[in-house]
Each structure stands twice: as structure tokens, then as C-alpha cells.
Design an enzyme around this catalytic site. Structure first.
Site, PDB file in Angstrom:
ATOM      1  N   SER A   1     -20.065 108.566 -21.281  1.00 34.85           N
ATOM      2  CA  SER A   1     -20.397 109.937 -21.608  1.00 34.85           C
ATOM      3  C   SER A   1     -21.459 110.522 -20.688  1.00 34.85           C
ATOM      4  O   SER A   1     -21.622 111.736 -20.651  1.00 34.85           O
ATOM      5  CB  SER A   1     -20.878 110.035 -23.060  1.00 34.85           C
ATOM      6  OG  SER A   1     -22.108 109.348 -23.223  1.00 34.85           O
TER       7      SER A   1
ATOM      8  N   SER B   1     -21.476 104.087 -21.659  1.00 36.37           N
ATOM      9  CA  SER B   1     -21.654 105.453 -21.151  1.00 36.37           C
ATOM     10  C   SER B   1     -22.500 105.568 -19.892  1.00 36.37           C
ATOM     11  O   SER B   1     -22.593 106.659 -19.319  1.00 36.37           O
ATOM     12  CB  SER B   1     -22.260 106.344 -22.231  1.00 36.37           C
ATOM     13  OG  SER B   1     -21.279 106.678 -23.177  1.00 36.37           O
TER      14      SER B   1
ATOM     15  N   LYS C   1     -29.646 113.689 -18.732  1.00 32.38           N
ATOM     16  CA  LYS C   1     -28.517 114.019 -19.614  1.00 32.38           C
ATOM     17  C   LYS C   1     -28.978 115.001 -20.692  1.00 32.38           C
ATOM     18  O   LYS C   1     -30.144 114.967 -21.105  1.00 32.38           O
ATOM     19  CB  LYS C   1     -28.035 112.704 -20.247  1.00 32.38           C
ATOM     20  CG  LYS C   1     -26.728 112.763 -21.030  1.00 32.38           C
ATOM     21  CD  LYS C   1     -26.391 111.353 -21.529  1.00 32.38           C
ATOM     22  CE  LYS C   1     -25.096 111.294 -22.301  1.00 32.38           C
ATOM     23  NZ  LYS C   1     -24.787 109.896 -22.740  1.00 32.38           N
TER      24      LYS C   1
END
Ligand SMILES: *[C@@H]1O[C@H](CO)[C@@H](O)[C@H](O)[C@H]1NC(C)=O
Ligand SMILES: *[C@@H]1O[C@H](CO)[C@@H](O)[C@H](O)[C@H]1NC(C)=O
Ligand SMILES: *[C@@H]1O[C@H](CO)[C@@H](O)[C@H](O)[C@H]1NC(C)=O
Length: 514
Positions: A190, A214, A109
Site C-alpha cells: 500500500s 506494504s 505516506k
């Protein structure tokens, strides 16, 4: 061997249907196809000299080139990836016993600092060009394990904490991430790009972060496996933060075993996140987590089914599928305790009433300011600078439209004062009366529910969870089954998740429906 050894199918792949749907390429590709290969498959192919790390990286780079213009799961590709794959291939020739992740490409990420050519920006232009002091703790562990950082995954900008109403999977730098099963459906966030990218075979494995769902939510929506470990089991050092109390780093992969191999590589003490990683290191079993990949892992496990209110959050059409799954769990030896409830669940799910929002706002300001101050170079040095940047570059950051209400609320806080202490006490009480009580009173090994709705319950307590592909709703959008437990219960959760996965095998590659 607990898992099935499969021969890797290397085929000349002309994905005609895909190409028509996505209208991406004028001609079909002749890449070596390693679609759906597991870490185990890949390592077997490496050993048999049927595949090199370079070929693997080339395959994924081609997949990214083809699919990412539509899916937007990847923000940046590592320009050194091929060089690193050659290095891994040379090392493998002489290494005595390369670990599971040696030569395996991984996408992290865009919140994980990497001290290389890649930017680390949480999807925001405010951090473009910022220079990090060092690799994030888990990135250093991945490199030590021989993994290849293929690039950065897209995300909901600032892990969804700029403004709560912003679209899931959107960031100014990454654009709108798409669910590869149904392009118009949410990929959730997310850690959206991490889930999208493994789901669509743009990379072998990936890493995400979770503050409040997330990892579990994008895993559920993209038919992949997500593990959100006990807070502190994995280091948060060098990760763009929201809350040190809730932030956790975990794998998002196509299979439970892939996720467990990644977890084994990243779990453990880190002197840059010393307090939490020291405290949680007592949970790590000698010999690591892969020993819990047991096909009979469900035998004797007491599972509490939490239906309300989570079953009402998923499409009604999948509920019979879940009933069937519960039957399967029983057949595999699990003892199911049905219709359990988590006390004060309505309060827990409302972040204003639980105290979560109050706590996270103050924690975000403190921890983000510390991260930004620690950068070697950066346009922005504080949350206030980021807010000013968003004001100034409103067109780029869609600030007028999406706002930055959470940032503004965070900036208005002033450390952990009376209100925050009260909120933290309230959260502690909700954990005790909620998950802890239902687990101990019913002597459960884990709770089980449909979809990612339970993730807030787990997140506010720093409790671990695993989402495994379980169903597809009436539109074809995936729905995960979520197992959660008390701190340090990863061994049991892995046994349960792996047992379920092996008994059901629900995951199928995405079909890119509009
Ligand atoms: C990082 O951002 C800079 C712009 O500041 C860009 O020139 C560079 O290509 C980016 N790095 C990668 C690996 O994409
Ligand atoms: C959440 O809680 C707050 C404060 O207790 C309350 O004002 C608000 O109406 C609640 N929101 C929902 C959706 O129930
Ligand atoms: C955490 O997630 C839940 C949904 O599970 C949501 O209702 C809540 O508002 C989120 N909390 C924050 C602080 O964003």
C-alpha cells in the site's frame, strides 16, 4: 569510506523522450537536474556549496509538477517546503555537524500525522480536514534530524484495508498511482506513492508503512530499496493504524545507504508508542545502522534460499537472473543453503486459515477507533463513522464498485475474544514452526527469495525484511530480491543488502513505458 563518493552531476536537463511519452509539457525544463543523487551525493554537494536545500526542493517540486499528473505518487505538497529549505540552508551555515538528513526533502505516506498545513487522510475524503494532535513520532524525529517534509505520498486507500479487492495504489483522494517503469503495471501497495515518488526522482527519500507487505511489495515493483524493520524498532504513534502487532514504519529509497540513513533517523524509543519501542530498542546497536554499510558485508553470511512457492510468483524470465545473483552472493563470500522450505507456507499465505484476517479485523477496529478518537477535530470519530461516510459518499469513494468488506468485517468484531486469541496462538505457532525454525535449524543469518511474496511470513511475526532491486521482467517491470531475518537482525540484513547492491547495481531510472 565504505561507499563511493560521486560528483553530483548538475546538468541542464531536457527530458525529450519523457515529455513525448507523457505529453505533459509544451517546452523542456531548465531545472537543475539532481536525478538519482543519493543522500551522500547531496550532502557532499551541500558541503562544497554546489547545491542548496532550496535548489533541491525546487528541483523536486518541478519534478512533481511534471510527472505527478500521470504518476500520482504525491497527494499533497507542503506549502512550507521552500521556507523550511531556506531555514535548513541558514542552519547548515552555522551547524557544527549536521546529520545525514539535514536539508533533505522526504515524502511521507498519507498515514503519517503531520502537525502542519498538510492533511493526514490515508487517501480517504473521510479524513480530509481532520486535525491531528501532534506530529507522528517518526515525523518528529525526522524534523529533529533537519529533514524537510516535502509532502504526503499516495497509497492504497486505508493501507488496503477497506476492501481487499480494491486496486493497488488507488485512493479516492490520490487517484490511481502508476508504476513509472511500465505505466500499465501495478505499482503494488500500500505504500505505492512512496515507492513511485523516489523511483521517479520526485523526492530524495520516503517513508512507508507495512502491515502485510506494504513496504516490500512496492519497493520490489518500483526498483527501489524498502526496509520493513522489526515491529517496534520505529514508532507507530500518530500513524493511521491497522494492527499494532504487525504495523511497522520504514524507509523506501533509491539505495540501501539512503534507506539506512533514514532508518537511523527514525529508529528508537517513543513515549507515545512506549511498549513496543522500549522492547525493540534493545536491538538498536550503539552507533546506529550506517556502520553496517560494508562493501564486504556478504562475507561469511549464511543465506537460506526459499524457492517454493515464491519463485512461481515471479516472471519465469527473471529466474536465470536470480541464479546469477546467487552465484554473485557466493562469489562475495556468502554461504548459500538451497531449497529450504518454510513449514505450513500454504496456511501462512492464506489469511483465513492462518488466523491473520481474524486478528487484523479486531485489531483494526480497536486501533483505528483509538486514532480517530485522539484527533483534535474530525468528521469521523469511529470506524462506524467511516463506514457511514463511505456509504453516503459512494460516488467519491467508489463504494458501490469497490465495497468496504474488510471494514464491515472489522466493525462486526468485539475486541480480542476467544476466536481472536485462538488466531493469535495459531500465528505464534506458525512463526515458531516456520521462519524461526528454518533460521535456527540451518544457523542462517537471513533467508533470500525472489519478489515480495515472502513478506507475509515476515509480517505475521514482526520480522524485518529488505527488498533490493534485482531484475526486470519480460515487460520491463522491476523485481526485487528480498532478504529477511529474525527480530533485531537489521545489522546483518543491511550488510547483506548493501553487499548485494554494491556487487550488482541493478537499479536504473524509470523509462515510463506505456
Ligand atoms: C488540506 O485540505 C484542505 C481541504 O479541507 C485544503 O483546502 C488544503 O489545501 C489541504 N492542504 C494541502 C497542504 O494541500
Ligand atoms: C483459505 O483457507 C480457507 C479456510 O481454511 C479455505 O476455505 C479457502 O478455500 C482457502 N483459500 C485458498 C485460496 O486456498
Ligand atoms: C497478506 O498478504 C498475502 C499475500 O502475500 C495475502 O494472501 C493475504 O490475504 C494478506 N492478508 C490480509 C489479511 O490481507
Amino acid at each position: 569510506m565504505e561507499y563511493k563518493i560521486q560528483n553530483i552531476a548538475m546538468t541542464i536537463n531536457c527530458s525529450f523522450i519523457l515529455l513525448i511519452l507523457l505529453a505533459l509539457l509544451p517546452s523542456c525544463s531548465h531545472a537543475l537536474s539532481i536525478k538519482e543523487a543519493t543522500v551522500h551525493d547531496i550532502q557532499t554537494a551541500f558541503k562544497q556549496n554546489k547545491l542548496s536545500s532550496r535548489q533541491l526542493v525546487e528541483f523536486y517540486l518541478e519534478q512533481i509538477q511534471q510527472l505527478n499528473p500521470v504518476l500520482r505518487g504525491v497527494i499533497e505538497v507542503n506549502p512550507n517546503a521552500l521556507y523550511e529549505s531556506d531555514k535548513a540552508d541558514r542552519e547548515r551555515a552555522t551547524a557544527k555537524a549536521p546529520g545525514w538528513l539535514h536539508g533533505i526533502p522526504i515524502l511521507v505516506k498519507d498515514t503519517f500525522a503531520t502537525k502542519d498545513k498538510l492533511n493526514t487522510t490515508a487517501g480517504s475524503f473521510a479524513l480530509l480536514g481532520s486535525v491531528v494532535p501532534r506530529d507522528a513520532g517518526v515525523v518528529a524525529k525526522l524534523r529533529n534530524a533537519g529533514a524537510i517534509i516535502l509532502g504526503k505520498a499516495s497509497l492504497s486507500e486505508w493501507s488496503n484495508y477497506r476492501s481487499v479487492g480494491a486496486p493497488q495504489g488507488w485512493s479516492a483522494r490520490g487517484g490511481q498511482g502508476k508504476n513509472p517503469y511500465v505505466l500499465s503495471a501495478t505499482p503494488c501497495g500500500s505504500s505505492s506513492g512512496s515507492a513511485i515518488s523516489v523511483a521517479a526522482n520526485m523526492v530524495a527519500v520516503s517513508l512507508g508503512t507495512q502491515t502485510n507487505g506494504s513496504i516490500l511489495c512496492p519497493a520490489s515493483f518500483n526498483a527501489v530499496v524498502g526496509i520493513s524493520p522489526t515491529v517496534g524498532l520505529t514508532s507507530r504513534a500518530g500513524v493511521i493504524p491497522v494492527s499494532p502487532r504487525q504495523d511497522t514504519v520504514g524507509p523506501i529509497c533509491r539505495t540501501v545507504s539512503d534507506a539506512v540513513f533514514v532508518l537511523d533517523a527514525i529508529a528508537g524509543f517513543d513515549y507515545n508508542d512506549p511498549k513496543a519501542t522500549r522492547k525493540a530498542s534493545k536491538y538498536i546497536p550503539p552507533g546506529g545502522y550506517a556502520q553496517f554499510l560494508k562493501v564486504d558485508g556478504l562475507k561469511g553470511k549464511r543465506l537460506g534460499i526459499i524457492r517454493e512457492p515464491f519463485f512461481s510468483f515471479v516472471d519465469e524470465a527473471v529466474l536465470p537472473v536470480f541464479e546469477h545473483h546467487f552465484q554473485t552472493l557466493r562469489q562475495r563470500g556468502a554461504i548459500l543453503v538451497d531449497h529450504l522450505e518454510i513449514a505450513n507456507i500454504e496456511v501462512i499465505l492464506n489469511s483465513s486459515s492462518s488466523g491473520e484476517a481474524t486478528a487484523l479485523q479486531a485489531e483494526l477496529k480497536l486501533s483505528l477507533n483509538a486514532y480517530l478518537k485522539d484527533l483534535v477535530a474530525s468528521l469521523v470519530r469511529s470506524l462506524a463513522d467511516v463506514i457511514a461516510f463511505n456509504q453516503k459518499f459512494s460516488d467519491l469513494e467508489r463504494t458501490e464498485e469497490l465495497g468496504q468488506a474488510f471494514f464491515l468485517a472489522a466493525e462486526a468484531t468485539n475486541g480480542i475474544g476467544d476466536a481472536e486469541k485462538k488466531a493469535l496462538q495459531n500465528l505464534a505457532r506458525l512463526n515458531q514452526d516456520g521462519l524461526e525454525k528454518v533460521m535456527t535449524e540451518n544457523r542462517l543469518d537471513a533467508i533470500v527469495t525472489a519478489g515480495p511474496g515472502v513478506s507475509t511470513v515476515l509480517a505475521i511475526g514482526g520480522f524485518p525484511g529488505i527488498s533490493v532491486p534485482a531484475a526486470y521482467d519480460s515487460d520491463g517491470v522491476p523485481v526485487g530480491i528480498c532478504f529477511g531475518g529474525l527480530k533485531g537482525s537489521e545489522p546483518k540484513l543491511i550488510e547483506i543488502a548493501y553487499g548485494f547492491e554494491q556487487a550488482t547495481k541493478i537499479r536504473k531510472p524509470p523509462s515510463f513505458q506505456p
